[in-house]
Design a protein around this motif. Structure first.
Motif, PDB file in Angstrom:
ATOM      1  N   PRO A 137       0.818  -1.304  -0.001  1.00 57.04           N
ATOM      2  CA  PRO A 137       0.025  -0.053   0.072  1.00 57.04           C
ATOM      3  C   PRO A 137       1.021   1.185  -0.081  1.00 57.04           C
ATOM      4  N   LYS A 138       0.459   2.188  -0.575  1.00 51.02           N
ATOM      5  CA  LYS A 138       1.111   3.551  -0.696  1.00 51.02           C
ATOM      6  C   LYS A 138       1.090   4.129   0.641  1.00 51.02           C
ATOM      7  N   LEU A 139       1.964   4.769   1.144  1.00 50.31           N
ATOM      8  CA  LEU A 139       2.007   5.368   2.701  1.00 50.31           C
ATOM      9  C   LEU A 139       2.480   6.658   2.502  1.00 50.31           C
ATOM     10  N   ILE A 140       1.798   7.606   2.961  1.00 51.51           N
ATOM     11  CA  ILE A 140       2.051   9.036   3.001  1.00 51.51           C
ATOM     12  C   ILE A 140       2.150   9.428   4.509  1.00 51.51           C
ATOM     13  N   PHE A 141       3.386  10.025   5.027  1.00 50.15           N
ATOM     14  CA  PHE A 141       3.678  10.281   6.458  1.00 50.15           C
ATOM     15  C   PHE A 141       3.614  11.879   6.264  1.00 50.15           C
ATOM     16  N   TYR A 142       2.977  12.499   7.534  1.00 48.50           N
ATOM     17  CA  TYR A 142       2.890  13.929   7.441  1.00 48.50           C
ATOM     18  C   TYR A 142       3.383  14.128   8.858  1.00 48.50           C
ATOM     19  N   PHE A 143       4.609  14.632   9.164  1.00 53.83           N
ATOM     20  CA  PHE A 143       5.017  15.023  10.394  1.00 53.83           C
ATOM     21  C   PHE A 143       4.944  16.559  11.000  1.00 53.83           C
ATOM     22  N   GLY A 144       4.829  16.863  11.898  1.00 56.76           N
ATOM     23  CA  GLY A 144       4.914  17.981  12.610  1.00 56.76           C
ATOM     24  C   GLY A 144       6.376  18.393  12.522  1.00 56.76           C
ATOM     25  N   GLU A 145       6.451  19.764  12.556  1.00 51.85           N
ATOM     26  CA  GLU A 145       7.819  20.371  12.596  1.00 51.85           C
ATOM     27  C   GLU A 145       8.574  20.458  13.994  1.00 51.85           C
ATOM     28  N   ASN A 146       7.700  20.655  15.079  1.00 47.63           N
ATOM     29  CA  ASN A 146       8.004  20.975  16.380  1.00 47.63           C
ATOM     30  C   ASN A 146       6.969  19.848  17.146  1.00 47.63           C
ATOM     31  N   ASP A 147       7.074  18.676  16.883  1.00 45.54           N
ATOM     32  CA  ASP A 147       5.978  17.988  17.592  1.00 45.54           C
ATOM     33  C   ASP A 147       6.438  17.393  18.782  1.00 45.54           C
ATOM     34  N   HIS A 148       5.962  17.764  19.974  1.00 44.33           N
ATOM     35  CA  HIS A 148       5.907  17.486  21.203  1.00 44.33           C
ATOM     36  C   HIS A 148       5.855  15.722  21.516  1.00 44.33           C
ATOM     37  N   TRP A 149       5.465  15.180  20.663  1.00 39.13           N
ATOM     38  CA  TRP A 149       5.141  13.862  20.817  1.00 39.13           C
ATOM     39  C   TRP A 149       6.059  12.902  19.583  1.00 39.13           C
ATOM     40  N   VAL A 150       6.796  13.544  18.954  1.00 31.58           N
ATOM     41  CA  VAL A 150       7.950  12.880  18.115  1.00 31.58           C
ATOM     42  C   VAL A 150       9.193  13.796  18.030  1.00 31.58           C
ATOM     43  N   ALA A 151      10.332  13.118  18.680  1.00 34.74           N
ATOM     44  CA  ALA A 151      11.340  13.571  18.564  1.00 34.74           C
ATOM     45  C   ALA A 151      11.886  14.085  17.455  1.00 34.74           C
ATOM     46  N   ASP A 152      12.817  15.109  17.225  1.00 33.61           N
ATOM     47  CA  ASP A 152      13.263  15.464  16.055  1.00 33.61           C
ATOM     48  C   ASP A 152      14.178  14.326  15.209  1.00 33.61           C
ATOM     49  N   HIS A 153      14.919  13.788  16.281  1.00 32.21           N
ATOM     50  CA  HIS A 153      15.923  12.872  15.649  1.00 32.21           C
ATOM     51  C   HIS A 153      15.418  11.589  15.581  1.00 32.21           C
ATOM     52  N   THR A 154      14.457  11.221  15.973  1.00 28.38           N
ATOM     53  CA  THR A 154      13.784   9.818  15.481  1.00 28.38           C
ATOM     54  C   THR A 154      13.026  10.008  14.517  1.00 28.38           C
ATOM     55  N   ARG A 155      12.313  11.122  14.441  1.00 26.21           N
ATOM     56  CA  ARG A 155      11.673  11.396  13.079  1.00 26.21           C
ATOM     57  C   ARG A 155      12.754  11.305  11.715  1.00 26.21           C
TER      58      ARG A 155
END
Length: 337
Positions: A265-283
């Motif tokens: 399946p085609k996957l499209i991820f849309y991340f936040g720029e400064n997401d407090h639930w996603v660390a920038d380095h893991t993203r």
């Protein structure tokens, strides 16, 4: 010509948009939405309404009929179907229940009534994105006849959530024995002392939420098990959402094999720029390892994008319309492939 047939309008735990179509040649597609935590589907009402209106006004709407279904995660609503539940649901429970619901959905009316949907597009928000990947993985392993065409992952928490700014803070609290139950017991007792209208006003003032979101939050705070459910599930997320656990049958490959019997399946991820639930380095590590490069035009690997418009992790509170517009464009692109 299709028209909206509203369903479950009196059930706050479920949202369904089912356009009626009498065209025998029309193809019916299901958009199946999985919420974040806290898992109340009513937070997304504006998003669903906007997306439905955008899709039904699309040039392809006469031949492609888009049905939308979403429901609250288990344990968050004071539903009559769960009167005897005395303990919260685990993350694994939520995955299993979401899978069961997805497998039970068929075209509800028209010439193709009770037939399976031509294709399914999954949309997940936050931990709903993790559930989304697990649904694809389990359907693949079970050789399910369901056709998952694509997945759209909004502000996804799919790896190392405990390393995020908010994850670090809440993980510390989970070191307290039985913290979810104890904290929810205290919170419910405090909330019970405040009249409902005052509580809604207070929620609006403290969080600066618009009126509709403050109403949903008030219902959540006053529910029988909502706070306990949210904290219990959050603890599961900290413990289970760690290393990348999926293979190329989920992530795709740099060069798509058109002869492969299983279409990723085609996957499209849309991340936040400064997401407090996603660390920038893991993203960034996930994008480097699993994302599609600009030169990989024939790749089946995911498209991974980072928001540049300041949209919060909880987009459904203030940015429903703008995200619905993006999702509509992605869906139209998916249908053209």
């Amino acid at each position: 010509m299709s028209s909206l047939r509203p369903e479950n309008s009196q059930n706050p735990a479920e949202v369904s948009f089912h356009p009626d179509s009498e065209e025998p040649s029309a193809t019916h597609h299901l958009i199946y939405f999985i919420t974040g935590n806290p898992g109340l589907i009513s937070y997304y009402n504006t998003f669903f309404q906007t997306l439905h209106e955008l899709l039904t006004s699309s040039p392809t709407s006469s031949s492609d009929i888009f049905h939308i279904h979403g429901q609250s995660l288990a344990g968050f609503e004071d539903a009559a179907s769960e009167p005897c539940r005395t303990t919260p649901y685990s993350l694994e429970d939520q995955i299993s229940l979401s899978l069961s619901t997805l497998q039970s959905l068929y075209i509800p009316s028209g010439p193709k009534k009770s037939q399976p949907y031509t294709s399914i597009i999954l949309i997940g928000h936050s931990v709903g994105s993790y559930i989304l990947l697990e649904l694809i993985n389990r359907l693949r392993k079970s050789s399910s006849p369901l056709t998952i065409r694509a997945g759209i992952l909004l502000f996804p928490t799919v790896t190392h959530i405990a390393q995020s700014p908010s994850g670090v803070k809440i993980s510390t609290l989970f070191k307290i024995p039985d913290f979810p139950r104890r904290a929810s017991f205290l919170a419910r007792n405090l909330v019970s002392l405040v009249p409902r209208n005052w509580l809604k006003w207070l929620v609006g003032v403290v969080t600066k939420m618009p009126n509709d979101a403050a109403e949903v939050t008030t219902r959540f705070l006053r529910s029988r098990m909502g706070i306990w459910q949210a904290l219990h599930m959050a603890r599961d997320e900290m413990e289970q959402i760690t290393e990348d656990k999926w293979d190329e049958d989920i992530w795709g490959a740099e060069h798509e094999d058109i002869d492969h019997k299983y279409r990723v399946p085609k996957l499209i991820f849309y991340f936040g720029e400064n997401d407090h639930w996603v660390a920038d380095h893991t993203r960034d590590a996930l994008i480097d390892a699993r994302g599609r490069g600009d030169e990989e035009t024939k790749s089946s690997k995911p498209i991974m994008l980072i928001d540049e418009n300041g949209v919060d992790h909880g987009f459904c509170i203030r940015h429903s319309e703008s995200i619905a517009e993006k999702v509509k464009v992605w869906i139209e692109g998916i249908m053209l492939e």
